[in-house]
Design a protein around this motif. Structure first.
Motif, short mmCIF file in Angstrom:
data_model
loop_
_atom_site.label_atom_id
_atom_site.label_comp_id
_atom_site.label_asym_id
_atom_site.label_seq_id
_atom_site.Cartn_x
_atom_site.Cartn_y
_atom_site.Cartn_z
N LEU A 321 0.83 -1.21 0.00
CA LEU A 321 0.00 0.00 0.00
C LEU A 321 0.87 1.26 0.00
CD1 LEU A 321 -2.72 -1.12 2.57
CD2 LEU A 321 -3.08 -0.70 0.12
N ARG A 322 2.19 1.06 0.03
CA ARG A 322 3.17 2.14 -0.02
C ARG A 322 2.98 3.13 1.13
NH1 ARG A 322 6.16 1.59 -4.30
NH2 ARG A 322 7.09 3.66 -4.10
N ALA A 323 2.64 2.57 2.30
CA ALA A 323 2.49 3.37 3.51
C ALA A 323 3.78 3.24 4.31
CB ALA A 323 1.28 2.87 4.31
N GLY A 324 4.70 4.17 4.11
CA GLY A 324 6.02 4.07 4.71
C GLY A 324 6.01 3.99 6.23
N GLY A 325 5.34 4.93 6.88
CA GLY A 325 5.30 4.94 8.33
C GLY A 325 4.64 3.71 8.89
N GLU A 326 3.51 3.31 8.33
CA GLU A 326 2.81 2.11 8.79
C GLU A 326 3.64 0.87 8.53
OE1 GLU A 326 -0.19 -0.37 10.38
OE2 GLU A 326 0.31 1.74 10.62
N SER A 327 4.35 0.83 7.42
CA SER A 327 5.20 -0.32 7.10
C SER A 327 6.27 -0.50 8.17
CB SER A 327 5.88 -0.11 5.74
OG SER A 327 4.94 0.02 4.71
N ILE A 350 13.47 -8.80 3.54
CA ILE A 350 13.38 -7.97 2.33
C ILE A 350 12.18 -7.03 2.42
CG2 ILE A 350 12.98 -8.01 -0.17
CD1 ILE A 350 14.56 -10.72 -0.14
N GLU A 351 11.06 -7.55 2.90
CA GLU A 351 9.87 -6.71 3.07
C GLU A 351 10.13 -5.61 4.11
OE1 GLU A 351 6.52 -7.56 1.16
OE2 GLU A 351 8.49 -7.77 0.23
N GLU A 352 10.86 -5.95 5.17
CA GLU A 352 11.24 -4.93 6.15
C GLU A 352 12.12 -3.86 5.49
OE1 GLU A 352 11.55 -6.92 10.54
OE2 GLU A 352 13.17 -7.39 9.14
N ALA A 353 13.05 -4.30 4.67
CA ALA A 353 13.93 -3.34 3.97
C ALA A 353 13.12 -2.42 3.08
CB ALA A 353 14.97 -4.10 3.16
N ARG A 354 12.12 -2.97 2.40
CA ARG A 354 11.25 -2.13 1.58
C ARG A 354 10.53 -1.09 2.45
NH1 ARG A 354 7.10 -5.54 -1.63
NH2 ARG A 354 6.80 -3.57 -2.74
N ALA A 355 10.10 -1.52 3.65
CA ALA A 355 9.42 -0.59 4.55
C ALA A 355 10.35 0.56 4.93
CB ALA A 355 8.96 -1.33 5.80
N ASP A 359 10.25 4.63 3.90
CA ASP A 359 10.22 5.64 4.95
C ASP A 359 11.45 6.53 4.92
OD1 ASP A 359 8.58 6.56 7.15
OD2 ASP A 359 10.20 5.92 8.48
N GLY A 360 12.30 6.37 3.92
CA GLY A 360 13.48 7.21 3.79
C GLY A 360 14.65 6.79 4.67
N GLN A 362 17.29 4.70 4.33
CA GLN A 362 18.04 3.87 3.39
C GLN A 362 19.15 3.06 4.06
OE1 GLN A 362 16.99 6.90 2.72
NE2 GLN A 362 15.94 6.85 0.75
N GLU A 363 19.81 3.64 5.04
CA GLU A 363 20.89 2.93 5.73
C GLU A 363 20.34 1.69 6.44
OE1 GLU A 363 24.83 2.31 6.36
OE2 GLU A 363 24.04 4.12 5.40
N THR A 364 19.20 1.85 7.10
CA THR A 364 18.57 0.72 7.78
C THR A 364 18.09 -0.32 6.77
OG1 THR A 364 17.84 2.22 9.53
CG2 THR A 364 16.81 0.06 9.46
N ALA A 365 17.62 0.16 5.63
CA ALA A 365 17.17 -0.77 4.58
C ALA A 365 18.33 -1.64 4.11
CB ALA A 365 16.59 0.01 3.41
#
Length: 417
Positions: A321-327, A350-355, A359-360, A362-365
């Motif tokens: 759903l491309r909801a960054g904060g909720e992800s 991988i799904e966590e990394a997308r979240a 959410d911006g 990138q380092e955590t991703a």
């Protein structure tokens, strides 16, 4: 004579902006919606599509490709000299042997006695267990599949009674299900569809509710992964299978209840791909209720459906759903340690990394993708979303992040000449 037909984005002479507009229109996405999801202004999108701004740099192109569900970057960029299929991984060295086993006919006379369905079921159970435990699961099941496929086909052919034939068909259907996990995201989509169709036919011949549910679950995924034009087919598959299973659910065993829950989640997954927030979470709620009736330690060997997986499923819904904060909120809440399967754990990472990327963060991703690689290297190597994030970050303006992404890209084989 004027031609008012919609141009084909696969024609090389069409500019990047025109391709972007054609693909956006095909998805039924408005310009303001695309702009918002890309983090750009509507005027920027308009200028790109009109050719007033040239092709963006790679990170933005990759974001557009994911937004528009573009499988091959050349469809968006027009550069046919070096096509990059984001959602197709490398061909595994065991793929030819699996393909030969699928394509072989068992019509000729044979002096070999087929194994019993019970024997094949035991071998299948060991194969599924091996898949969940292996970091390089395609290597493991790719070695086992040719023999399993041939023996299951032979068992169907040599069945003497209708009951024996139905039992053999149920096993053959599950062997094809295991085959789909191996073939998926490899460069042979025709083989994947052939296996999916044979699995469904075998399941229907078996009349076994669980076999039919598994075959429908995999077929729905194949339809959905083929793009928005096939979402209706994915929905029809899941809904029809659920309607078939529903009468048996009050007294169903755990594995049949689990496949119903997996189908409920698949319906929510497709709704999320459509951007239908309420419908997506409504199906997740139904799947959650189904998971709650299962024993806490239960884990379905094919679909991974369980109480433990529902947190991971919530991350997937929010990401689609491309909801960054909720992800990110769902990623923090999910208990990844409860997932016993290495490839499924890698998929969740991988799904966590997308979240985090949405959410911006990138380092955590990138750090999360490294953890996915530790869990199951083959899973991340064949995952288009992971590949897209890594490729994007190799163009980062931050040297340390760019270097970190380059190391991971090298591990994934993305920098090979």
């Amino acid at each position: 004579m004027p031609n008012d037909a919609t141009p084909d984005p696969n024609e090389e002479q069409i500019a990047f902006g025109q391709r972007m507009k054609i693909l956006r229109d095909r998805r039924g996405m408005s310009r303001p919606t695309a702009a918002g999801l890309l983090g750009m202004s509507t005027s920027w999108v308009k200028q790109v599509e009109r050719g007033q701004i040239g092709m963006p740099k790679l990170p933005v192109v990759l974001r557009i490709a994911e937004l528009l569900r573009v499988r091959d970057l050349s469809d968006l960029t027009g550069d046919q000299t070096a096509p990059v299929d984001l959602f197709i991984g490398p061909g595994h060295h065991r793929l030819p042997a699996v393909r030969d086993a699928v394509n072989a006919l068992t019509l000729g006379a044979t002096n070999r006695q087929a194994p019993s369905p019970a024997h094949l079921t035991a071998r299948l159970a060991k194969a599924w267990a091996a898949r969940h435990q292996a970091p390089n699961h395609r290597e493991v099941i790719g070695d086992l599949l040719p023999g399993l496929i041939r023996d299951a086909q032979l068992a169907v052919r040599q069945a003497d009674t209708a009951a024996e034939r139905r039992a053999a068909q149920a096993v053959l259907s599950e062997v094809y299900s295991l085959s789909q996990f191996f073939i998926a995201y490899q460069p042979d989509s025709a083989l994947l569809w052939r296996v999916a169709e044979r699995g469904m036919v075998a399941a229907q011949e078996s009349e076994d509710p669980h076999a039919i549910g598994v075959a429908a679950w995999l077929a729905a995924q194949a339809h959905r992964d083929s793009g928005p034009a096939h979402f209706d087919a994915a929905d029809a598959m899941t809904r029809e299978a659920l309607a078939f299973l529903e009468p048996a659910l009050p007294d169903a065993d755990d594995r049949t209840a689990a496949i119903a829950g997996a189908l409920q989640f698949e319906a929510g997954y497709t709704a999320a791909r459509r951007g239908e927030t309420g419908t997506a979470w409504g199906w997740w709620d139904k799947a959650q209720a189904t998971a709650a009736r299962l024993p806490a330690s239960y884990y379905h060997p094919v679909t991974s459906f369980s109480q433990a997986i529902m947190g991971a499923h919530a991350v997937t819904i929010a990401v689609e759903l491309r909801a960054g904060g909720e992800s990110v909120r769902q990623a923090v809440a999910a208990d990844a340690t409860a997932i016993p399967s290495r490839p499924r754990l890698a998929r969740h990472r991988i799904e966590e990394a997308r979240a985090y990327h949405l959410d911006g963060q990138q380092e955590t991703a990138l750090a999360t993708l490294e953890r996915a690689h530790e869990a199951a290297p083959e899973t991340i190597r064949y995952n288009g979303y992971a590949r897209r994030i890594v490729l994007e970050e190799t163009e980062s303006r931050i040297p340390a992040r760019r270097q970190r992404a380059a190391v991971l890209a090298d591990r994934l084989g993305l920098l090979a000449a």
